[in-house]
Design a protein around this motif. Structure first.
Motif, mmCIF file in Angstrom:
data_model
loop_
_atom_site.group_PDB
_atom_site.id
_atom_site.type_symbol
_atom_site.label_atom_id
_atom_site.label_comp_id
_atom_site.label_asym_id
_atom_site.label_seq_id
_atom_site.Cartn_x
_atom_site.Cartn_y
_atom_site.Cartn_z
ATOM 1 N N GLY A 202 0.789 -1.230 0.000
ATOM 2 C CA GLY A 202 0.000 0.000 0.000
ATOM 3 C C GLY A 202 0.815 1.271 0.000
ATOM 4 N N ILE A 203 2.106 1.165 -0.381
ATOM 5 C CA ILE A 203 2.967 2.347 -0.401
ATOM 6 C C ILE A 203 2.629 3.202 -1.617
ATOM 7 N N THR A 204 2.425 4.480 -1.387
ATOM 8 C CA THR A 204 2.169 5.430 -2.468
ATOM 9 C C THR A 204 3.479 5.671 -3.221
ATOM 10 N N VAL A 205 3.436 5.607 -4.543
ATOM 11 C CA VAL A 205 4.642 5.801 -5.349
ATOM 12 C C VAL A 205 4.421 6.959 -6.323
ATOM 13 N N ILE A 206 5.332 7.925 -6.283
ATOM 14 C CA ILE A 206 5.342 9.023 -7.258
ATOM 15 C C ILE A 206 6.722 9.015 -7.900
ATOM 16 N N SER A 207 6.769 8.769 -9.202
ATOM 17 C CA SER A 207 8.056 8.603 -9.865
ATOM 18 C C SER A 207 8.124 9.382 -11.167
ATOM 19 N N SER A 208 9.242 10.068 -11.366
ATOM 20 C CA SER A 208 9.486 10.686 -12.667
ATOM 21 C C SER A 208 10.150 9.654 -13.565
ATOM 22 N N LEU A 209 9.707 9.599 -14.802
ATOM 23 C CA LEU A 209 10.266 8.666 -15.777
ATOM 24 C C LEU A 209 10.371 9.357 -17.130
ATOM 25 N N HIS A 210 11.370 8.957 -17.894
ATOM 26 C CA HIS A 210 11.601 9.612 -19.172
ATOM 27 C C HIS A 210 10.909 8.905 -20.330
ATOM 28 N N GLN A 211 10.803 7.585 -20.240
ATOM 29 C CA GLN A 211 10.255 6.822 -21.350
ATOM 30 C C GLN A 211 8.762 6.557 -21.161
ATOM 31 N N VAL A 212 7.957 7.053 -22.065
ATOM 32 C CA VAL A 212 6.512 6.865 -21.963
ATOM 33 C C VAL A 212 6.137 5.383 -22.036
ATOM 34 N N GLN A 213 6.931 4.595 -22.775
ATOM 35 C CA GLN A 213 6.646 3.157 -22.835
ATOM 36 C C GLN A 213 6.650 2.543 -21.434
ATOM 37 N N MET A 214 7.613 2.926 -20.609
ATOM 38 C CA MET A 214 7.706 2.398 -19.247
ATOM 39 C C MET A 214 6.568 2.936 -18.384
ATOM 40 N N VAL A 215 6.214 4.184 -18.597
ATOM 41 C CA VAL A 215 5.098 4.780 -17.844
ATOM 42 C C VAL A 215 3.820 3.991 -18.106
ATOM 43 N N GLN A 216 3.552 3.697 -19.371
ATOM 44 C CA GLN A 216 2.322 2.978 -19.718
ATOM 45 C C GLN A 216 2.344 1.535 -19.222
ATOM 46 N N ARG A 217 3.524 0.965 -19.107
ATOM 47 C CA ARG A 217 3.633 -0.422 -18.671
ATOM 48 C C ARG A 217 3.358 -0.572 -17.176
ATOM 49 N N TYR A 218 3.793 0.412 -16.376
ATOM 50 C CA TYR A 218 3.742 0.224 -14.922
ATOM 51 C C TYR A 218 2.801 1.182 -14.183
ATOM 52 N N PHE A 219 2.258 2.177 -14.874
ATOM 53 C CA PHE A 219 1.417 3.168 -14.201
ATOM 54 C C PHE A 219 0.076 3.296 -14.922
ATOM 55 N N SER A 220 -0.969 3.574 -14.165
ATOM 56 C CA SER A 220 -2.267 3.839 -14.773
ATOM 57 C C SER A 220 -2.546 5.341 -14.862
ATOM 58 N N ARG A 221 -1.818 6.139 -14.080
ATOM 59 C CA ARG A 221 -2.035 7.589 -14.088
ATOM 60 C C ARG A 221 -0.720 8.324 -14.284
ATOM 61 N N ALA A 222 -0.767 9.388 -15.053
ATOM 62 C CA ALA A 222 0.405 10.225 -15.282
ATOM 63 C C ALA A 222 0.044 11.695 -15.119
ATOM 64 N N VAL A 223 0.995 12.445 -14.591
ATOM 65 C CA VAL A 223 0.910 13.900 -14.555
ATOM 66 C C VAL A 223 2.045 14.411 -15.440
ATOM 67 N N ALA A 224 1.700 15.073 -16.534
ATOM 68 C CA ALA A 224 2.702 15.544 -17.494
ATOM 69 C C ALA A 224 2.981 17.029 -17.285
ATOM 70 N N LEU A 225 4.261 17.375 -17.317
ATOM 71 C CA LEU A 225 4.701 18.754 -17.127
ATOM 72 C C LEU A 225 5.371 19.281 -18.389
ATOM 73 N N LYS A 226 5.236 20.564 -18.597
ATOM 74 C CA LYS A 226 5.941 21.246 -19.681
ATOM 75 C C LYS A 226 6.257 22.657 -19.205
ATOM 76 N N GLN A 227 7.526 22.986 -19.190
ATOM 77 C CA GLN A 227 7.987 24.299 -18.725
ATOM 78 C C GLN A 227 7.384 24.643 -17.360
ATOM 79 N N GLY A 228 7.346 23.645 -16.487
ATOM 80 C CA GLY A 228 6.909 23.877 -15.115
ATOM 81 C C GLY A 228 5.420 23.910 -14.885
ATOM 82 N N GLU A 229 4.638 23.633 -15.925
ATOM 83 C CA GLU A 229 3.178 23.636 -15.773
ATOM 84 C C GLU A 229 2.616 22.241 -16.010
ATOM 85 N N VAL A 230 1.537 21.911 -15.292
ATOM 86 C CA VAL A 230 0.841 20.650 -15.533
ATOM 87 C C VAL A 230 -0.013 20.817 -16.798
ATOM 88 N N ILE A 231 0.260 19.993 -17.798
ATOM 89 C CA ILE A 231 -0.491 20.092 -19.051
ATOM 90 C C ILE A 231 -1.342 18.850 -19.309
#
Length: 262
Positions: A202-231
């Motif tokens: 039940g540990i909450t995990v928040i991780s930055s990742l560079h490869q979207v392929q890995m994000v889609q494989r292991y996460f169901s939710r993403a927060v995307a940033l661009k120039q410091g803003e959530v987009i």
């Protein structure tokens, strides 16, 4: 049953030398969620993570951890050390003390709960050592316990860092590009381990990742940033090539190059 909020960010803003690093960033992570931070280089992912655990101070806005303000309007909570104890941190370069043994590095996770005198001489009780060995068994490297950390592979060192979070009793793991320095197989093992700790402990995990392929494989939710803003804040399944092109233009290619796990 409504899950409690593990992390809440409200209008967090930060500038470095007149350049905006974070611009009114707001999002909420429920306890037990596993959320990826996505973005091209310079988007603000690492900066955001450093604000979540109080390594950086924002100029305005609020960061709450389990409904307690870690920082608010540029000021840290008076008991920030205690609040930080809820959060374990994993870094791209592992942040281990290479000359110490693996078990000593794991026991460092207990430093927030023992006296300065004991920590100075690295004295740990039998119970604490058993706890550290149990954590190493949990991450699959018990047989490495008494080796110097410098002798371990990158993947093994990252698992030491995760074991340190377990000994700390972290309810949240913040991981900053945790697989960027790893070969594909080691990267897979680390991501699967984080997934197991999320699902089973039940540990909450928040991780930055560079490869979207890995994000889609292991996460169901993403927060995307661009120039410091959530987009973008939503399902990782929506981060297809067309959506990435809309969000990042030519920079989208940086996020989908074949890499770890492909």
């Amino acid at each position: 049953m409504v899950k409690e909020t593990a992390v809440e960010v409200i209008d967090l803003t930060k500038t470095f030398k007149g350049k905006t690093a974070l611009q009114k960033v707001s999002f909420t992570v429920k306890a037990g969620e596993m959320v990826a931070l996505v973005g091209a280089s310079g988007s603000g992912k690492s900066t955001l993570l450093r604000h979540l655990n109080g390594l950086e101070r924002g100029e305005s806005g609020v960061v709450k951890v389990f409904d307690c303000s870690l920082q608010s309007e540029g000021k840290f909570h008076s008991k920030i050390r205690q609040l930080r104890s809820n959060m374990g941190c994993i870094f791209q370069q592992f942040n281990l003390v290479k000359r110490l043994t693996v078990i000593e590095n794991v026991l460092v996770g207990n430093l927030g709960q023992i006296s300065l005198a004991r920590s100075a001489i690295r004295y740990f009780t039998k119970a604490e050592k058993i706890q550290a060995l149990s954590a190493l068994e949990r991450v699959g490297i018990l047989d490495q316990a008494y080796k110097r950390a410098s002798l371990l592979s990158g993947g093994q060192q990252q698992r030491v860092a995760i074991a340190r979070c377990l000994v700390q009793g972290a309810r949240i793991i913040l991981a900053d590009e945790p697989i960027a320095s790893l070969d594909p197989e080691s990267a897979r093992k680390v991501m699967e381990l984080l997934g197991e700790l999320n699902q089973e402990n039940g540990i909450t995990v928040i991780s930055s990742l560079h490869q979207v392929q890995m994000v889609q494989r292991y996460f169901s939710r993403a927060v995307a940033l661009k120039q410091g803003e959530v987009i973008f804040d939503g399902s990782t399944s929506d981060l297809n090539q067309n959506r990435l092109n809309q969000l990042y233009g030519s920079a989208a290619q940086e996020l989908v190059l074949s890499g770890h796990g492909e």
